[in-house]
Structures are given as C-alpha cells and as structure tokens.
Design an enzyme around this catalytic site. Structure first.
Site, PDB file in Angstrom:
ATOM      1  N   HIS A 144      58.581  45.269  40.244  1.00 34.38           N
ATOM      2  CA  HIS A 144      58.572  45.651  38.905  1.00 34.38           C
ATOM      3  C   HIS A 144      58.676  44.646  37.939  1.00 34.38           C
ATOM      4  CE1 HIS A 144      59.982  48.604  35.727  1.00 34.38           C
ATOM      5  NE2 HIS A 144      60.511  47.223  35.121  1.00 34.38           N
ATOM      6  N   GLU A 145      59.730  43.727  37.929  1.00 33.13           N
ATOM      7  CA  GLU A 145      59.798  42.406  37.246  1.00 33.13           C
ATOM      8  C   GLU A 145      58.703  41.473  36.952  1.00 33.13           C
ATOM      9  OE1 GLU A 145      62.163  42.950  34.978  1.00 33.13           O
ATOM     10  OE2 GLU A 145      63.193  44.571  36.167  1.00 33.13           O
ATOM     11  N   HIS A 148      56.048  42.599  34.790  1.00 37.66           N
ATOM     12  CA  HIS A 148      56.367  42.441  33.444  1.00 37.66           C
ATOM     13  C   HIS A 148      55.725  40.992  32.855  1.00 37.66           C
ATOM     14  CE1 HIS A 148      58.606  45.904  32.109  1.00 37.66           C
ATOM     15  NE2 HIS A 148      59.421  45.578  32.856  1.00 37.66           N
ATOM     16  N   GLU A 217      57.911  50.148  30.413  1.00 38.39           N
ATOM     17  CA  GLU A 217      58.680  50.234  31.878  1.00 38.39           C
ATOM     18  C   GLU A 217      57.981  51.121  32.738  1.00 38.39           C
ATOM     19  OE1 GLU A 217      61.457  48.684  32.683  1.00 38.39           O
ATOM     20  OE2 GLU A 217      61.524  47.568  30.701  1.00 38.39           O
TER      21      GLU A 217
END
Length: 302
Positions: A144-145, A148, A217
């Site tokens: 997930h990070e 980004h 997100e």
C-alpha cells in the site's frame, strides 16, 4: 519510471484537478493581496517569494518533517532484515525503485510513505504495527505504501498544500498587523481583510486536499490488493489497526496527528473523527467494500 502497480486514471485525474484548482485559488489569493495592499507591487513580490519558500521547504524536506513528526529513523538491512526483505520482494514484483526504510518506536500501529520523488522516498512502519500484524499483513501494508510512492501522490499532496500554507501565513500576518489601518475602498481594516480572505482560501484548499487524500488511500488499497493478490489480507490488517485506535490514549494520538494525512490509518479515536467531508481517509467500511469487490474479481476464472 514505469512500474507494475495498477494504473489509476481516476487518481491521475483528481491529482490534476486538485493542482489546477489550488493553483487558481492561489492566483486569486495573490491578486487579493495585491488589491488589499493598494496595488503595491512589492507586496505581491513578497507574497510570491514567501509562497515559493514555503513550497520549497515542504517539498524538499517532506521526508525529514514526516519522520521527525513520527519519531522515526532509517534502518539498514542488518538492523531490520525481514522488513528489507519484504520491501525488496515487493519492489521486484512491482518493478519499482526501492525506497529508504524507516522504523518508528511509536506504539501506535501505523505506516506511512513520504519523499519528494520515488528516488528520494522513505517507507516507515511503527513498532506497534510490527507487533500487531502478522508477516503477510505487514507485507500488504508495505505494498500500500509503495503504491503511494509509485503514483507520486505524496509529491502532489505536498504541492497542493502550499496554497493552504500561504493562506495560514496570511491569517497570521493579519492577526499581528497594527489595528486601525484600512483599505482604500471602504474603511475596512486591512488586517481583518487579511484574516477573512486567508480563512476562505485555507478552507477551500483544505476541502480540495481532503477529497484527494481520501481517494488516494482507496487507490493505494486497490493497487496493493491487486499487486499482492491478497485483498482479504489487507482487509484484515485495516480492521485490526482501525480497532486498535480506539484503545490508544488521546495524548498519544495527538502526538502523531501531524502525520495523519500520510498514515495508513488516521490517528484519531472514533469520537474525535469528524464527518467524511473533513476526513483525510475514507471510512473503514468503504475501504472494506472495495477490497471485497476486488477479492471477488480476482477469484473469477480468467
């Protein structure tokens, strides 16, 4: 650099619109400053220089600011071998640049990514997260990070935030101005105009950035779930972390709140959370609904 994280046209469009609208608001703000200073060119030049300085500072030092806010430090492969191994695997899977790796000693279970570019990025996890989640859950959180970083949305959020910073400085300047001075048109105190215009501009910028933050997100959840093929694992991690926030003392939550816009889960208690219009993150229900849909799509025969 091209990578294998799923492309999100919705995120790209929203980032573009946020930058455009924030830029438009910024131009209006500069014109308002020029008008309130009686058409003073030096005043506009000062406003532009201040905003340029604010942008450069936020952009260039974004990683250091976020890491300081979370009490994080960079760790080597020798210090955190398992963490580095997971990130190496994910970067190879995604064909993306490996960021620096950091760990925060915070007991609040969370993670964040920051940095002015993929080459200058850092991914950080807290001690609380490593203790709370199992290995597979940590890995999908890292995915997930990393998404980004790959989507460059951290950079876009930094750029978009400059208008709000300038508006906040404008309100502060209005507060410290000597009272009694008025503008040329109606006798309205100039310091009151500074505060009012700054507040309106700050409010508009705030809402635009919050809207983008919520979508980014969801986009990162989607990219991580598809890359790892484990949407249910990410759903499990989000559920665990969200549930733990209600058990953390308010003073600890406040200490981490400055990095909420970067974090996987906002450091707020259930009673402290405002409506979705003001939230940096989508609701847990919305995130779980999206992951359930992705799980269904991935389980269908190709």
């Amino acid at each position: 650099m091209k990578n294998r994280f799923v492309k999100d046209n919705g995120l790209t469009m929203r980032m573009g619109w946020t930058i455009f609208l924030n830029g438009l608001i910024y131009v209006i703000l500069i014109l308002a400053i020029w008008w309130m200073l009686g058409g003073s060119t030096p005043g506009v030049i000062i406003a532009v220089l201040v905003s340029a300085g604010a942008f450069f500072f936020q952009w260039y030092f974004s990683d250091k600011i976020a890491m300081k806010a979370m009490g994080a430090r960079e760790v080597s492969p020798e210090e955190a071998s398992e963490l580095h191994t997971m990130i190496d695997r994910l970067c190879q899977l995604a064909d993306s640049t490996k960021p620096r790796v950091a760990v925060s000693n915070s007991a609040i279970p969370n993670a964040f990514a920051t940095g002015r570019s993929p080459e200058r990025s850092v991914v950080c996890v807290t001690r609380g997260l490593l203790e709370k989640l199992d290995r597979d859950e940590v890995e999908v959180v890292l995915a997930h990070e990393l998404s980004h970083v790959a989507h460059r949305d951290v950079t876009i959020m930094t750029v978009a935030g400059v208008t709000g910073v300038v508006a906040a400085l404008m309100m502060r300047a209005g507060y410290y101005m000597s009272f009694g001075r008025s503008n040329n048109n109606g006798g309205v105190p100039i310091q009151l105009l500074f505060i009012l215009v700054g507040a309106v501009v700050y409010g508009l910028s705030f809402l635009l950035i919050r809207s983008l933050s919520r979508y980014r997100e969801l986009a990162a959840d989607r990219a991580a779930a598809i890359l790892t093929g484990a949407p249910s694992t990410l759903a499990s991690a989000l559920t665990k972390l969200s549930g733990d926030m209600s058990k953390i003392p308010e003073k600890d939550l406040r200490a981490s709140s400055s990095a909420n816009h970067l974090a996987l889960i906002p450091a707020v208690s259930g009673k402290a959370a405002l409506g979705q219009l003001f939230s940096t993150h989508p609701s847990l229900d919305k995130r779980l609904e999206q992951l359930a849909r992705i799980s269904g799509q991935l389980s269908q025969p190709q």
